[in-house]
Design an enzyme around this catalytic site. Structure first.
Site, short mmCIF file in Angstrom:
data_model
loop_
_atom_site.label_atom_id
_atom_site.label_comp_id
_atom_site.label_asym_id
_atom_site.label_seq_id
_atom_site.Cartn_x
_atom_site.Cartn_y
_atom_site.Cartn_z
N ARG A 120 55.63 5.24 3.09
CA ARG A 120 56.71 5.57 4.02
C ARG A 120 56.80 4.50 5.11
O ARG A 120 55.84 3.79 5.37
CB ARG A 120 56.46 6.94 4.66
CG ARG A 120 56.60 8.10 3.67
CD ARG A 120 56.39 9.44 4.35
NE ARG A 120 57.27 9.59 5.50
CZ ARG A 120 56.85 9.70 6.75
NH1 ARG A 120 55.57 9.68 7.04
NH2 ARG A 120 57.72 9.83 7.74
N LYS A 185 43.71 11.24 5.40
CA LYS A 185 44.79 11.32 4.41
C LYS A 185 44.26 11.20 2.98
O LYS A 185 43.56 10.25 2.64
CB LYS A 185 45.78 10.19 4.70
CG LYS A 185 47.01 10.21 3.82
CD LYS A 185 48.13 9.46 4.51
CE LYS A 185 49.28 9.16 3.59
NZ LYS A 185 50.42 8.61 4.31
N ARG A 319 47.37 13.12 19.73
CA ARG A 319 47.22 12.30 20.94
C ARG A 319 45.79 11.81 21.13
O ARG A 319 45.54 10.79 21.70
CB ARG A 319 47.70 13.07 22.17
CG ARG A 319 49.13 12.67 22.48
CD ARG A 319 49.61 13.23 23.75
NE ARG A 319 50.00 14.62 23.60
CZ ARG A 319 49.82 15.53 24.55
NH1 ARG A 319 49.23 15.22 25.68
NH2 ARG A 319 50.23 16.77 24.36
C1 BTN Z 1 53.07 7.43 2.24
O1 BTN Z 1 53.23 6.42 2.92
O2 BTN Z 1 52.37 8.37 2.62
C2 BTN Z 1 53.73 7.55 0.90
C3 BTN Z 1 52.92 6.93 -0.20
C4 BTN Z 1 53.54 7.06 -1.56
C5 BTN Z 1 52.77 6.27 -2.59
C6 BTN Z 1 53.26 6.53 -3.98
S1 BTN Z 1 52.20 5.86 -5.21
C7 BTN Z 1 53.37 6.21 -6.44
C8 BTN Z 1 54.73 5.90 -5.85
N1 BTN Z 1 55.07 4.51 -6.03
C9 BTN Z 1 55.13 3.84 -4.88
O3 BTN Z 1 55.37 2.62 -4.76
N2 BTN Z 1 54.88 4.66 -3.86
C10 BTN Z 1 54.65 6.02 -4.32
#
Ligand code: BTN
Length: 326
Positions: A120, A185, A319
């Site tokens: 993201r 995460k 925070r």
């Molecule tokens: C995030 O930033 O939390 C989202 C991560 C999403 C990763 C997955 S791996 C499979 C799919 N292909 C990608 O290039 N991204 C998503």
């Protein structure tokens, strides 16, 4: 990649294989095998080398097999997907976005490795070969894009259901859909859209799960893999099958009922409810207390002036020095 992948399948059994044996099997020199091993290390695969003994992947690798995943899926689910497994790809999301006009709804792909895995907010997504899960599915919804608000939150709930079925407990969500364990995460979700046809909205739903990182130091700050949580290496085929099942169930529900059934489930999983947070948007950073979501999937923050603010985009951060934001 093809020959590299064949060599890897050989080594996946976790046994020792000499350079000579591998060279003979693949019709290349021992030094060519040595170079291939160096490439494996670059891909994040742990390789032991001992002179006179050869090469070994400690504990082996569970490379994904289409047959094994299908064998674990109920028939009503297999009917709804067309699954492929790619050894190496730029990004599973990109792969489906490029094919969304010709590929049917339900086309799905797992990759063993992504060279340009994306996350993201234009971040990249860390990859190691054959260790994690990188999955994307193309779906053509009858609804228009506005009605799909909340889909990415529902996807977070579905990923947690899949991991819970595997026996993981204590998982939570960070808005909109980061899957956390103890504020670290475990999985991320990226939904992308590349246009609408007259009658449907095409989305690509991508999910990355940190299953097993051989070199834990390579994990980005604030992240954790499942092996570290359950203290043994999870079976990727079973996880992959649960993931597909839960995602398909979520999509079917969402198509009929929208976000509403997922709303209370998401609320119950909110890691930052009543916590001191910052909401980071491209324009500003707002400090306040996390108040969960509304039925549209917007995040609510009560600021220091006691106003309740709503956010459709942004990044939530604790925070007290959230490691995910460092
Ligand atoms: C995030 O930033 O939390 C989202 C991560 C999403 C990763 C997955 S791996 C499979 C799919 N292909 C990608 O290039 N991204 C998503």
């Amino acid at each position: 990649m093809l020959m590299k992948y064949e060599v890897l399948k050989h080594l996946a059994d976790g046994k020792w294989h000499s350079g000579e044996e591998l060279g003979h099997a693949f019709g290349v020199s021992r030094s060519a095998i040595c170079k291939i091993m160096a490439q494996f290390t670059e891909l994040g695969i742990e390789i032991y080398r001992i002179k006179g003994k050869g090469y070994q992947i400690p504990q082996g690798l569970e490379l994904l097999s289409l047959e094994k995943i299908h064998a674990l899926l109920p028939k009503n689910v297999t009917k709804q997907i067309q699954l492929t497994i790619m050894p190496e790809i730029d990004s599973t999301n990109q792969y489906l976005l490029e094919r969304q006009k010709i590929a049917p709804s339900g086309t799905a792909v797992f990759a063993e490795y992504q060279t340009k895995g994306r996350g993201r907010c234009h971040r990249s997504w860390y990859c190691a070969f054959g260790s994690n899960l990188y999955f994307s599915i193309l779906w053509k919804f009858e609804q228009d894009a506005a009605e799909l608000k909340g889909l990415s939150l529902a996807a977070g709930v579905a990923v947690i259901h899949a991991l819970e079925r595997y026996g993981l407990h204590g998982l939570q969500l960070k808005w909109p859909n980061d899957v956390l364990w103890n504020y670290q995460k475990v999985a991320g979700i990226l939904i992308e859209m590349n246009g609408e046809s007259n009658s449907s909205t095409h989305i690509v739903l991508g999910i990355g799960i940190n299953v097993h990182l051989p070199q834990k130091d390579n994990l980005p700050p604030g992240c954790i893999d499942l092996t570290s949580i359950i203290s043994h290496r999870p079976l990727r085929h079973q996880l992959a099958a649960y993931l597909i099942e839960e995602i398909i169930a979520m999509i079917n529900d969402f198509s009929k009922k929208g976000f509403l059934p997922f709303f209370p489930q998401w609320q119950a999983l909110d890691a930052y409810f009543q916590q001191p947070i910052k909401m980071i948007t491209p324009q500003k950073i707002i400090e306040g207390v996390g108040k969960g979501i509304n039925q549209q999937g917007e995040y609510l923050v009560r600021d220091h002036q006691d106003n309740e603010l709503r956010f459709l985009h942004g990044e939530v951060s604790l925070r007290s020095n959230d490691p995910l934001r460092n």
